[in-house]
Design a protein around this motif. Sequence first.
Motif, short mmCIF file in Angstrom:
data_model
loop_
_atom_site.label_atom_id
_atom_site.label_comp_id
_atom_site.label_asym_id
_atom_site.label_seq_id
_atom_site.Cartn_x
_atom_site.Cartn_y
_atom_site.Cartn_z
N ALA A 19 0.84 -1.19 0.00
CA ALA A 19 0.00 0.00 0.00
C ALA A 19 0.88 1.24 0.00
O ALA A 19 2.04 1.21 0.40
CB ALA A 19 -0.92 0.00 1.22
N TYR A 31 -3.80 3.75 -0.64
CA TYR A 31 -4.32 2.85 -1.66
C TYR A 31 -3.58 1.52 -1.64
O TYR A 31 -2.38 1.47 -1.36
CB TYR A 31 -4.19 3.48 -3.06
CG TYR A 31 -5.00 4.73 -3.23
CD1 TYR A 31 -6.35 4.68 -3.56
CD2 TYR A 31 -4.41 5.99 -3.03
CE1 TYR A 31 -7.09 5.84 -3.70
CE2 TYR A 31 -5.15 7.16 -3.16
CZ TYR A 31 -6.49 7.07 -3.51
OH TYR A 31 -7.23 8.22 -3.64
N PHE A 32 -4.31 0.46 -1.96
CA PHE A 32 -3.71 -0.87 -2.11
C PHE A 32 -3.21 -1.02 -3.53
O PHE A 32 -3.93 -0.73 -4.49
CB PHE A 32 -4.73 -1.96 -1.80
CG PHE A 32 -4.17 -3.36 -1.87
CD1 PHE A 32 -3.62 -3.95 -0.75
CD2 PHE A 32 -4.18 -4.07 -3.07
CE1 PHE A 32 -3.10 -5.24 -0.82
CE2 PHE A 32 -3.65 -5.34 -3.14
CZ PHE A 32 -3.10 -5.93 -2.01
N ASP A 50 -6.14 -0.01 -8.49
CA ASP A 50 -5.84 0.12 -7.07
C ASP A 50 -7.09 0.63 -6.34
O ASP A 50 -7.89 1.38 -6.90
CB ASP A 50 -4.69 1.09 -6.84
CG ASP A 50 -3.36 0.56 -7.38
OD1 ASP A 50 -3.30 -0.62 -7.75
OD2 ASP A 50 -2.39 1.36 -7.44
N GLN A 110 -6.17 -7.81 0.94
CA GLN A 110 -5.76 -7.06 2.13
C GLN A 110 -5.32 -7.99 3.25
O GLN A 110 -4.24 -7.84 3.83
CB GLN A 110 -6.94 -6.20 2.62
CG GLN A 110 -7.36 -5.11 1.67
CD GLN A 110 -8.75 -4.58 1.95
OE1 GLN A 110 -9.08 -3.49 1.54
NE2 GLN A 110 -9.58 -5.36 2.63
#
Length: 490
Positions: free
Chosen positions: A145, A153-154, A190, A252
């Motif tokens: 991230a 943001y990922f 993303d 995640q």
Amino acid sequence: MALQIYNSLTRQKEDFVPLHGDHVGIYVCGPTVYGLAHVGHAKSYISFDIAVRYLRYIGYKVRYVQNITDVGHLTDDADEGEDKLVRKARFDRVHPMELAESYTRSYFTDMDMLNVGRPDIVPRASGHIPEQIVQIEQLIATGHAYVVNGSVYFSVESDPDYGKLSGRRVEDQEEGARVAINPEKRNPADFALWKRAEPAHILQWPSPWGAGYPGWHIECSAMSTKYLGQPFDIHGGGLENKFPHHEAEIAQAECASNDTPFARFWMHNNMVTVNGIKMGKSLGNYTTIQDAFKIVEPLALRFFVLSTHYRSSTDFSTGALEGAQKGYSRLLGAVRLVKQKLSAAADTGDMPAAVAGLLDATRARFRAAMDDDFNTAGAIAELFDFSRETNTLLNAATLPNRATVAALDSLYAELVGTVLGLLPAEGDNNSRLALLAVTDGLVAYLIELRNEARQQKQWAQADAIRNRLKDLGVALEDGAQGTGWRLAAG
């Protein structure tokens, strides 16, 4: 046959074996509480209620977690637009948390009416901001991230497994196809873990990156693992949430934990449709659960949902609901007949072996259907077959003994009540069965009056009683055991 569950992750049915002996952990994505729940919600939460009920029925100890989303779910279901609760609260001129409280209460009232059991834990997204921040920090620390202007943001490109649930590859996603192009993102695919909040934004919390609020996806990753650990057994939700929501949850949770698997089984219920189109608030083609209750009784709506497999789509119409009401009434009529005959049955011995065989075979066929990925439609079909056998037994020239009728009553309570949740709770004086008990007494009294009239050859009065009951939907049946009754078809 062992319980088999269709695993959306592997795209096949698999034998279900829990991680921890007889303990099962289940997480299901709960509602975003900015409006009344509709029939699509009913299908999802009835479907997972059935899974929990059946797992407990076959001996597992289940911890069922279902969240309430009260922040972070934006109007495009991704990273753009306005928080759904904030927008609706502004329209209603109330605080968003006041709105969330109101619709959470109405949601659980609807679920109670549908006989959906309360989850063991109901975490709220707004009450788990610290856990979400910790998981975001872990993702930043592991390079998955990045922070831009107070938002986080990922990076989907950092996760080679991203897309394994939905089958979508990052390189196949056209720029801007799913979300509006955001110059802060390194890649259009993303997704936000944390969103920077403007000073006037009413829902915001302090964080290491400044004031803001969580992204929708991180909420479920954090809450599920907090209460169930990682990995856990089953993650459930609607098919429409497979991408991007569930895909993002996996990314995640696994990237924040050095690739520890997130959930072993993924269950997705299919949608409720209207003329083949998904029912939804955004499309304006939805029927609230409360409005459906104006058409049929609550447990008939539950029966409607259970009449199709959870992975099949369910087309909604008033006609389909009314058909479900008739089917449910027939099933409940068999339950009522057993209870009616129980009081008249003589205590004359043990249950015959043939009846014991019928009960065992019915239970086995019912369980075989449920073991096949919770096939409620097949299980209900078995119950209708059993009901025909029940009617034959109870309407024979000689009424079976009390042990037989009591065993029939017990099996209905077990399968129709405990597993399928189609019988009201004991002590519910407003329930259908309670009303039927009153009806039994009233009809029995009218039958006595008719019999007295017939004995006295007052044929006109006897016919008047029969005809009046017929007008009310009650058909009398004179037989060797006396006069019985049933609800007339139609």
